[in-house]
Structures are given as C-alpha cells and as structure tokens.
Design a protein around this motif. Structure first.
Motif, short mmCIF file in Angstrom:
data_model
loop_
_atom_site.label_atom_id
_atom_site.label_comp_id
_atom_site.label_asym_id
_atom_site.label_seq_id
_atom_site.Cartn_x
_atom_site.Cartn_y
_atom_site.Cartn_z
N MET A 5 4.40 12.38 11.15
CA MET A 5 3.21 11.89 11.81
C MET A 5 2.22 11.21 10.85
SD MET A 5 3.71 12.28 14.92
CE MET A 5 2.09 11.92 15.57
N ASP A 6 2.36 11.43 9.56
CA ASP A 6 1.39 10.81 8.66
C ASP A 6 1.84 9.39 8.29
OD1 ASP A 6 2.29 11.96 5.35
OD2 ASP A 6 3.55 11.82 7.13
N ARG A 7 0.87 8.59 8.00
CA ARG A 7 1.09 7.20 7.61
C ARG A 7 0.30 6.97 6.33
NH1 ARG A 7 -1.01 3.45 11.92
NH2 ARG A 7 1.06 3.62 12.81
N ARG A 8 0.94 6.39 5.35
CA ARG A 8 0.23 6.03 4.12
C ARG A 8 -0.19 4.57 4.25
NH1 ARG A 8 -0.87 6.82 -1.32
NH2 ARG A 8 -0.43 5.06 -2.67
N VAL A 9 -1.46 4.34 4.09
CA VAL A 9 -2.00 2.98 4.12
C VAL A 9 -2.30 2.59 2.67
CG1 VAL A 9 -3.86 1.48 4.94
CG2 VAL A 9 -2.99 3.32 6.41
N SER A 10 -1.83 1.42 2.28
CA SER A 10 -2.11 0.94 0.93
C SER A 10 -2.51 -0.52 0.96
CB SER A 10 -0.91 1.16 0.00
OG SER A 10 0.21 0.44 0.45
N VAL A 11 -3.09 -0.94 -0.14
CA VAL A 11 -3.53 -2.33 -0.30
C VAL A 11 -2.99 -2.86 -1.62
CG1 VAL A 11 -5.62 -2.23 1.11
CG2 VAL A 11 -5.72 -1.47 -1.26
N ARG A 12 -2.73 -4.15 -1.66
CA ARG A 12 -2.23 -4.78 -2.88
C ARG A 12 -2.90 -6.14 -3.03
NH1 ARG A 12 0.98 -1.72 -5.32
NH2 ARG A 12 2.13 -0.14 -4.20
N GLU A 86 6.11 6.88 7.12
CA GLU A 86 5.73 5.50 7.47
C GLU A 86 4.69 4.98 6.48
OE1 GLU A 86 3.66 2.94 11.05
OE2 GLU A 86 3.79 5.11 11.23
N PHE A 87 4.84 3.71 6.12
CA PHE A 87 3.91 3.05 5.20
C PHE A 87 3.39 1.78 5.86
CE2 PHE A 87 6.54 5.68 2.63
CZ PHE A 87 5.74 6.11 1.59
N LEU A 88 2.11 1.54 5.70
CA LEU A 88 1.47 0.32 6.17
C LEU A 88 0.75 -0.28 4.98
CD1 LEU A 88 0.91 -1.40 8.71
CD2 LEU A 88 -1.20 -0.09 8.99
N GLU A 89 1.10 -1.51 4.62
CA GLU A 89 0.59 -2.12 3.40
C GLU A 89 -0.04 -3.48 3.72
OE1 GLU A 89 2.66 -1.37 -0.62
OE2 GLU A 89 3.63 -3.12 0.25
N CYS A 90 -1.25 -3.68 3.23
CA CYS A 90 -1.97 -4.95 3.43
C CYS A 90 -2.08 -5.65 2.08
CB CYS A 90 -3.36 -4.68 3.99
SG CYS A 90 -3.34 -3.84 5.58
N ILE A 91 -1.67 -6.91 2.04
CA ILE A 91 -1.68 -7.69 0.81
C ILE A 91 -2.68 -8.82 0.94
CG2 ILE A 91 -0.30 -9.12 -0.75
CD1 ILE A 91 2.16 -7.49 0.21
N PHE A 92 -3.67 -8.81 0.03
CA PHE A 92 -4.75 -9.80 0.04
C PHE A 92 -4.60 -10.74 -1.14
CE2 PHE A 92 -6.51 -6.24 2.37
CZ PHE A 92 -7.30 -6.81 3.35
N HIS A 93 -5.05 -11.97 -0.97
CA HIS A 93 -5.11 -12.93 -2.06
C HIS A 93 -6.30 -12.57 -2.96
CE1 HIS A 93 -6.27 -17.17 -3.52
NE2 HIS A 93 -5.28 -16.74 -4.26
N ILE A 94 -6.06 -12.61 -4.26
CA ILE A 94 -7.12 -12.42 -5.25
C ILE A 94 -7.44 -13.80 -5.81
CG2 ILE A 94 -7.81 -11.31 -7.41
CD1 ILE A 94 -7.40 -9.37 -5.02
N ILE A 95 -8.69 -14.22 -5.68
CA ILE A 95 -9.10 -15.59 -5.97
C ILE A 95 -9.29 -15.86 -7.47
CG2 ILE A 95 -10.92 -17.30 -5.57
CD1 ILE A 95 -11.40 -15.84 -2.86
N ASN A 96 -9.83 -14.93 -8.21
CA ASN A 96 -10.22 -15.17 -9.61
C ASN A 96 -9.03 -14.99 -10.57
OD1 ASN A 96 -10.61 -12.42 -8.75
ND2 ASN A 96 -11.72 -12.00 -10.66
N THR A 97 -8.05 -15.86 -10.41
CA THR A 97 -6.79 -15.80 -11.16
C THR A 97 -6.97 -15.77 -12.66
OG1 THR A 97 -5.69 -16.97 -9.36
CG2 THR A 97 -4.59 -17.00 -11.51
#
Length: 154
Positions: A5-12, A86-97
């Motif tokens: 029942m648990d879901r791990r939410v992560s960001v990258r 279950e894993f839910l992962e959100c990937i964002f653009h990082i602007i300051n390359t």
C-alpha cells in the motif's frame, strides 16, 4: 502483481548540457532504496511526508551536488514497481547548467557518502536509469517546452 500500500515519491533533476546529462553513480549505502551498481542515474531522492515536490528537489540537489538548482519545467513522470513496492518519480529540468560543471563532492552533505562519481555523460552511450532518458530528445523537449511525458511500468 499486488503492490504494498505504500508508495515512494521521489524527485530528480535533469541538468542538460547539449547532448550530455548530469548523472551520478551511487555507492552501495545503507538507506538506498534501490542498489544500482555501476548504472548511472540523475541526482535526486525521496520526498518527505508533507514536503512540496520542488522543495524536495531543491534539498536533494544541494545535498548531492552542493549546488542550488533553478528548477524549470516538469519533464517526466515515471511510475514503476520494484520488489513489490510502487514508485512515483517526477523529473524536472534544472536551468542553471553551468553551475554544475565543477562539483566538489567533499563539500556536500550527502555526495561523498552516496555518490561514487558525478559527470556529464552522453545518455545514448551510457547505462542510465530510467532507460527512457537514453532515447528521449532532452534538449528538444526543453527548448520547445513540451508537456511532461508519463511512463508507467506497472
């Protein structure tokens, strides 16, 4: 498959420099949710309960790289299962390359313990997770501000 029942939410954070992508190889360490071996991935980590996604990404990028990110658009959402979870992962653009070109892991809170190496790599020629990063036209998606893409592997 039945998932717990648990879901791990992560960001990258996707730091894109032309045809290169900032990636890390992780040490095996206690607390790692998935051990990746020599596989590369993009920096990021888990979202704490009650923490906003962008706040978690900001924290994770500083912990791993020592660099404060300028967070751009949401690029990808990935949903997958691993070892019955279950894993839910959100990937964002990082602007300051350019801020990510000279990272000193010894000056980070988590980088030295968690990261074996960090570098801009060619996704088409590197073993990276998630696999879709090796085929997606990252620069084009960012330049043309495409809506986020969703990948599900359940």
């Amino acid at each position: 498959k039945e998932l717990r029942m648990d879901r791990r939410v992560s960001v990258r954070g996707a730091v894109i420099d032309g045809d290169k992508l900032l990636c890390v190889q992780l040490h095996p360490y206690d607390g790692a949710v998935i051990q990746l071996g020599d596989t590369w991935c993009i920096p990021g980590g888990g979202v704490d309960k009650g923490e906003a996604l962008v706040d978690a990404l900001y924290r994770e990028m500083i912990e791993e790289t020592g660099v404060a990110p300028e967070i751009g658009q949401l690029l990808f959402v990935q949903q997958f299962a691993h070892e019955g979870r279950e894993f839910l992962e959100c990937i964002f653009h990082i602007i300051n390359t350019t801020d990510y070109h000279n990272i000193d892991l010894s000056k980070t809170s988590h980088g030295g313990a968690e990261i074996k190496q960090i570098a801009f790599v060619d996704p088409a020629k590197t073993d990276i997770l998630p696999k879709f990063l090796t085929t997606e036209p990252l620069s084009t998606l960012v330049k043309e501000q495409h809506p986020a893409k969703f990948f599900s592997y359940l």
